[in-house]
Write a protein that holds these residues in place. Sequence first.
Motif, mmCIF file in Angstrom:
data_model
loop_
_atom_site.group_PDB
_atom_site.id
_atom_site.type_symbol
_atom_site.label_atom_id
_atom_site.label_comp_id
_atom_site.label_asym_id
_atom_site.label_seq_id
_atom_site.Cartn_x
_atom_site.Cartn_y
_atom_site.Cartn_z
ATOM 1 N N TYR A 34 19.678 23.549 30.776
ATOM 2 C CA TYR A 34 19.295 24.529 31.787
ATOM 3 C C TYR A 34 20.496 24.955 32.621
ATOM 4 N N LEU A 35 20.366 26.100 33.254
ATOM 5 C CA LEU A 35 21.390 26.579 34.172
ATOM 6 C C LEU A 35 21.538 25.601 35.333
ATOM 7 N N PHE A 41 17.856 18.803 32.427
ATOM 8 C CA PHE A 41 17.363 18.466 31.098
ATOM 9 C C PHE A 41 18.175 19.167 30.019
ATOM 10 N N SER A 42 18.472 18.421 28.962
ATOM 11 C CA SER A 42 19.256 18.952 27.848
ATOM 12 C C SER A 42 18.557 18.634 26.537
ATOM 13 N N ALA A 43 18.918 19.374 25.489
ATOM 14 C CA ALA A 43 18.284 19.181 24.190
ATOM 15 C C ALA A 43 19.288 19.419 23.074
ATOM 16 N N VAL A 44 19.093 18.693 21.983
ATOM 17 C CA VAL A 44 19.844 18.927 20.752
ATOM 18 C C VAL A 44 18.820 19.147 19.643
ATOM 19 N N MET A 68 18.487 13.533 28.848
ATOM 20 C CA MET A 68 17.920 13.828 27.528
ATOM 21 C C MET A 68 16.402 13.739 27.514
ATOM 22 N N PHE A 69 15.795 13.491 28.673
ATOM 23 C CA PHE A 69 14.347 13.441 28.837
ATOM 24 C C PHE A 69 13.763 12.448 27.824
#
Length: 234
Positions: A34-35, A41-44, A68-69
């Motif tokens: 997210y900005l 929160f981040s995602a791969v 990474m939630f």
Amino acid sequence: MTSGDTVALDDPVGESLRGHHAALARRLGRAATYLPGVATFSAVSADPDAADWADLAQLLGGGEFADMFSCPATPPPDWAPVFALEGRQLIWPAGTRPAQAQTATGTDVVELGPADVPAILELVERTQPGPFWPRTHELGTYLGIGADGRLVAMAGERLRPPGWTEISAVCTAPEARGQGHAARLLNTLVARILARGERPFLHVAEANTGALALYERLGFTTRKHVTFRGFRTP
């Protein structure tokens, strides 16, 4: 995807960043976050390789926090663990509606916006419902209840995978507890989400037994157990 599909809930952050929250996302390759000021929160990808983790590290910067939630993938060894927290993902049962007598109606219930950010952050600081930043309210609708000119209860919408809306930031000031504020706000958000053809879901820390009991009493059921994890980029 219909509101009955639960597969999107296996990657709620990534699905949100690729879809409803795309305008609030930063992307590089198959990595996304997210900005700044919206969420950490981040995602791969579902099967991340070294390039995906390198892209996420480049997006975030060196020595930065990567939340990474509930992502189960393990980052490279040089990503330092910051926290791991056991929790649950709960969903609203299909075909059911909240008790209308417990929805939040009346002049004490307000829709919160940018002008309310200082009051929101003050309540968050006092109640610690989870991560909330100056632009988090842009993720969805946040409702609040005031008393004596002060915000004393809040709940709102956060992640938005296809067909679903996560309810989050459920909190009540200590002096206003025991009055049913959280239940009324939750039921109102559930009704709003159902009205637009989506289903509500939420996450809760396993140790937060009081919140878990409230969610189950209102009708939410456990879909799966998850582990929330955060790391520091190299």
